[in-house]
Design a protein around this motif. Structure first.
Motif, PDB file in Angstrom:
ATOM      1  N   LYS A  29       2.013 -12.326   1.166  1.00 21.99           N
ATOM      2  CA  LYS A  29       1.812 -11.753  -0.173  1.00 21.99           C
ATOM      3  C   LYS A  29       2.359 -10.336  -0.180  1.00 21.99           C
ATOM      4  N   GLU A  30       2.866  -9.927  -1.319  1.00 19.87           N
ATOM      5  CA  GLU A  30       3.479  -8.603  -1.436  1.00 19.87           C
ATOM      6  C   GLU A  30       2.437  -7.485  -1.422  1.00 19.87           C
ATOM      7  N   ASP A  31       1.294  -7.731  -2.043  1.00 18.28           N
ATOM      8  CA  ASP A  31       0.317  -6.652  -2.197  1.00 18.28           C
ATOM      9  C   ASP A  31      -0.365  -6.245  -0.902  1.00 18.28           C
ATOM     10  N   ASP A  32      -0.684  -7.194  -0.016  1.00 21.66           N
ATOM     11  CA  ASP A  32      -1.388  -6.813   1.210  1.00 21.66           C
ATOM     12  C   ASP A  32      -0.724  -7.350   2.481  1.00 21.66           C
ATOM     13  N   GLU A  33       0.441  -7.991   2.330  1.00 25.92           N
ATOM     14  CA  GLU A  33       1.187  -8.535   3.465  1.00 25.92           C
ATOM     15  C   GLU A  33       0.351  -9.483   4.325  1.00 25.92           C
ATOM     16  N   ARG A  34      -0.585 -10.176   3.677  1.00 21.53           N
ATOM     17  CA  ARG A  34      -1.332 -11.227   4.353  1.00 21.53           C
ATOM     18  C   ARG A  34      -0.749 -12.562   3.916  1.00 21.53           C
ATOM     19  N   PRO A  35      -0.831 -13.574   4.766  1.00 20.77           N
ATOM     20  CA  PRO A  35      -0.247 -14.864   4.385  1.00 20.77           C
ATOM     21  C   PRO A  35      -1.009 -15.529   3.240  1.00 20.77           C
ATOM     22  N   ILE A  36      -0.285 -16.360   2.504  1.00 19.96           N
ATOM     23  CA  ILE A  36      -0.950 -17.160   1.483  1.00 19.96           C
ATOM     24  C   ILE A  36      -1.820 -18.194   2.185  1.00 19.96           C
ATOM     25  N   THR A  37      -2.744 -18.769   1.462  1.00 24.67           N
ATOM     26  CA  THR A  37      -3.613 -19.783   2.057  1.00 24.67           C
ATOM     27  C   THR A  37      -2.954 -21.157   1.971  1.00 24.67           C
ATOM     28  N   PRO A  38      -3.319 -22.050   2.884  1.00 28.71           N
ATOM     29  CA  PRO A  38      -2.814 -23.423   2.774  1.00 28.71           C
ATOM     30  C   PRO A  38      -3.197 -24.068   1.436  1.00 28.71           C
ATOM     31  N   GLN A  39      -4.353 -23.727   0.890  1.00 27.00           N
ATOM     32  CA  GLN A  39      -4.759 -24.279  -0.408  1.00 27.00           C
ATOM     33  C   GLN A  39      -3.837 -23.802  -1.526  1.00 27.00           C
ATOM     34  N   PRO A  51       4.405 -19.751  -7.877  1.00 23.51           N
ATOM     35  CA  PRO A  51       4.384 -18.492  -7.119  1.00 23.51           C
ATOM     36  C   PRO A  51       4.241 -17.319  -8.082  1.00 23.51           C
ATOM     37  N   THR A  52       3.479 -16.324  -7.673  1.00 19.64           N
ATOM     38  CA  THR A  52       3.141 -15.221  -8.565  1.00 19.64           C
ATOM     39  C   THR A  52       4.152 -14.074  -8.568  1.00 19.64           C
ATOM     40  N   SER A  53       5.172 -14.147  -7.712  1.00 17.34           N
ATOM     41  CA  SER A  53       6.129 -13.035  -7.676  1.00 17.34           C
ATOM     42  C   SER A  53       7.473 -13.476  -7.109  1.00 17.34           C
ATOM     43  N   ASP A  54       8.472 -12.667  -7.392  1.00 16.01           N
ATOM     44  CA  ASP A  54       9.795 -12.870  -6.800  1.00 16.01           C
ATOM     45  C   ASP A  54       9.695 -12.797  -5.279  1.00 16.01           C
TER      46      ASP A  54
END
Length: 104
Positions: A29-39, A51-54
């Motif tokens: 994720k762009e905001d916190d550089e944590r991975p997206i969840t499998p869900q 997807p929420t962003s470019d």
């Protein structure tokens, strides 16, 4: 040929032999550089979410070894560099007309 972003991502992931959990761990994720969840990935693959962003689309591009422009096309949105290009209306109309002619 897959017709939606989600179905394309799922098919390409399977083609590469990557699990949902593995792919999710590659998409930051762009905001916190944590991975997206499998869900979240599952929801994208089933076309319940977009997807929420470019940034996320670009991450999918890298992880799945596919051009980002194709993923933007499947998502139905223009990448930010195109959206922010301040192209005159007449030029935009001509570009879309040319695209339609070549896409037939």
């Amino acid at each position: 040929m897959s017709s939606t972003l989600g179905s394309y991502i799922a098919a390409r992931r399977k083609q590469l032999g990557i699990s949902q959990k593995e792919l999710a761990s590659m998409i930051m994720k762009e905001d916190d550089e944590r991975p997206i969840t499998p869900q979240y990935l599952n929801d994208i693959e089933r076309d319940r979410r977009q997807p929420t962003s470019d940034h996320i689309i670009s991450q999918f591009s890298e992880a799945l070894k596919i051009e980002a422009d194709y993923l933007f096309y499947l998502s139905g949105i223009l990448p930010s560099d195109v959206r922010n290009a301040n192209i005159p209306r007449e030029d935009v109309v001509q570009m879309f007309s040319a695209f339609r002619r070549t896409a037939k």
